[in-house]
Design a protein around this motif. Sequence first.
Motif, mmCIF file in Angstrom:
data_model
loop_
_atom_site.group_PDB
_atom_site.id
_atom_site.type_symbol
_atom_site.label_atom_id
_atom_site.label_comp_id
_atom_site.label_asym_id
_atom_site.label_seq_id
_atom_site.Cartn_x
_atom_site.Cartn_y
_atom_site.Cartn_z
ATOM 1 N N VAL A 32 0.861 -1.183 0.000
ATOM 2 C CA VAL A 32 0.000 0.000 0.000
ATOM 3 C C VAL A 32 0.898 1.234 0.000
ATOM 4 N N LYS A 33 0.877 1.945 -1.118
ATOM 5 C CA LYS A 33 1.731 3.130 -1.272
ATOM 6 C C LYS A 33 1.146 4.332 -0.550
ATOM 7 N N VAL A 34 -0.188 4.380 -0.533
ATOM 8 C CA VAL A 34 -0.832 5.536 0.113
ATOM 9 C C VAL A 34 -2.298 5.203 0.434
ATOM 10 N N VAL A 35 -2.763 5.739 1.559
ATOM 11 C CA VAL A 35 -4.192 5.671 1.909
ATOM 12 C C VAL A 35 -4.725 7.103 1.835
ATOM 13 N N ILE A 36 -5.820 7.274 1.099
ATOM 14 C CA ILE A 36 -6.358 8.619 0.868
ATOM 15 C C ILE A 36 -7.809 8.668 1.344
ATOM 16 N N SER A 37 -8.148 9.735 2.050
ATOM 17 C CA SER A 37 -9.534 9.917 2.479
ATOM 18 C C SER A 37 -10.031 11.305 2.117
ATOM 19 N N ASP A 38 -11.326 11.354 1.778
ATOM 20 C CA ASP A 38 -11.984 12.629 1.508
ATOM 21 C C ASP A 38 -12.565 13.213 2.796
ATOM 22 N N VAL A 39 -12.357 12.520 3.917
ATOM 23 C CA VAL A 39 -12.901 12.975 5.199
ATOM 24 C C VAL A 39 -11.745 13.268 6.149
ATOM 25 N N LEU A 40 -11.694 14.510 6.575
ATOM 26 C CA LEU A 40 -10.622 14.921 7.494
ATOM 27 C C LEU A 40 -10.749 14.156 8.808
ATOM 28 N N GLY A 41 -9.651 13.540 9.240
ATOM 29 C CA GLY A 41 -9.675 12.817 10.523
ATOM 30 C C GLY A 41 -10.401 11.485 10.477
ATOM 31 N N ALA A 42 -10.667 10.953 9.295
ATOM 32 C CA ALA A 42 -11.348 9.650 9.210
ATOM 33 C C ALA A 42 -10.488 8.570 9.873
ATOM 34 N N PRO A 43 -11.110 7.637 10.592
ATOM 35 C CA PRO A 43 -10.354 6.566 11.241
ATOM 36 C C PRO A 43 -9.450 5.777 10.276
ATOM 37 N N ILE A 44 -9.841 5.680 9.014
ATOM 38 C CA ILE A 44 -9.018 4.928 8.052
ATOM 39 C C ILE A 44 -7.599 5.524 7.958
ATOM 40 N N LEU A 45 -7.488 6.835 8.179
ATOM 41 C CA LEU A 45 -6.162 7.479 8.132
ATOM 42 C C LEU A 45 -5.322 7.075 9.356
ATOM 43 N N ASP A 46 -5.995 6.901 10.497
ATOM 44 C CA ASP A 46 -5.285 6.438 11.701
ATOM 45 C C ASP A 46 -4.770 5.016 11.506
ATOM 46 N N ILE A 47 -5.582 4.199 10.828
ATOM 47 C CA ILE A 47 -5.170 2.807 10.587
ATOM 48 C C ILE A 47 -3.922 2.788 9.708
ATOM 49 N N ALA A 48 -3.915 3.627 8.675
ATOM 50 C CA ALA A 48 -2.740 3.717 7.808
ATOM 51 C C ALA A 48 -1.512 4.088 8.646
ATOM 52 N N ARG A 49 -1.679 5.072 9.487
ATOM 53 C CA ARG A 49 -0.580 5.534 10.362
ATOM 54 C C ARG A 49 -0.076 4.394 11.236
ATOM 55 N N GLU A 50 -1.032 3.662 11.805
ATOM 56 C CA GLU A 50 -0.691 2.540 12.684
ATOM 57 C C GLU A 50 0.178 1.514 11.949
#
Length: 194
Positions: A32-50
């Motif tokens: 996974v090169k990048v996870v992108i969300s159209d929602v600021l602060g979406a949990p999916i972005l935290d998962i990517a970070r994790e």
Amino acid sequence: MIVPIAILGSGKGSNCRAILQHIRDGKLSAEVKVVISDVLGAPILDIAREFGVPNTYLPPGRFRTRLEPAAEAELVEMLQEAKVELVVLAGFMRVLKEQMLSAFPRRIINIHPSLLPKFPGLEAWKQALVGGEKVTGVTVHFVDEQIDHGDVIAQRAVPVLSGDTPETLHARIQTVEHILYPEALENVCQQLQP
Ligand code: GRF
């Protein structure tokens, strides 16, 4: 070959987590090169970070159900820069249009919580419950210009049990999603091998 992919999502990201875990466990030959969300602060972005994956918020612009053309152009640019071969939608709540479809023909994949062509659209598990279905399921498919439509890659049935609420049925569907999506992606990745 390890296939470079991107994941796009708007919400809780449980499918994203399942995909990242399968990769970590060596069961999916993708990166996974990048996870992108159209929602600021979406949990999916935290998962990517994790999981230590680059992640970014893409401001969607002023429309509700699709990206503004300038935002979609920016998305294409980001994905091309990251050299991704596959774009994986995991709860991405915006309809992708011509710019994305022509940049990634037959390279955008979605998961939908019903046995398509039955119950496209929102809250498909509720539609199945209201419709009195005994069986519903999960579909992984290529994305085309119509909503929740396109060639099917994989499907799996999920029983509707008496006494199910929307929540219990959705939870059972998601358990299946977390197995079927990584499996289906692995098959697609194998077919992309030179
Ligand atoms: C899933 O039920 C998927 O089928 C639908 O959106 C939901 C995303 O869930 N397209 P999550 O964010 O992966 O938990």
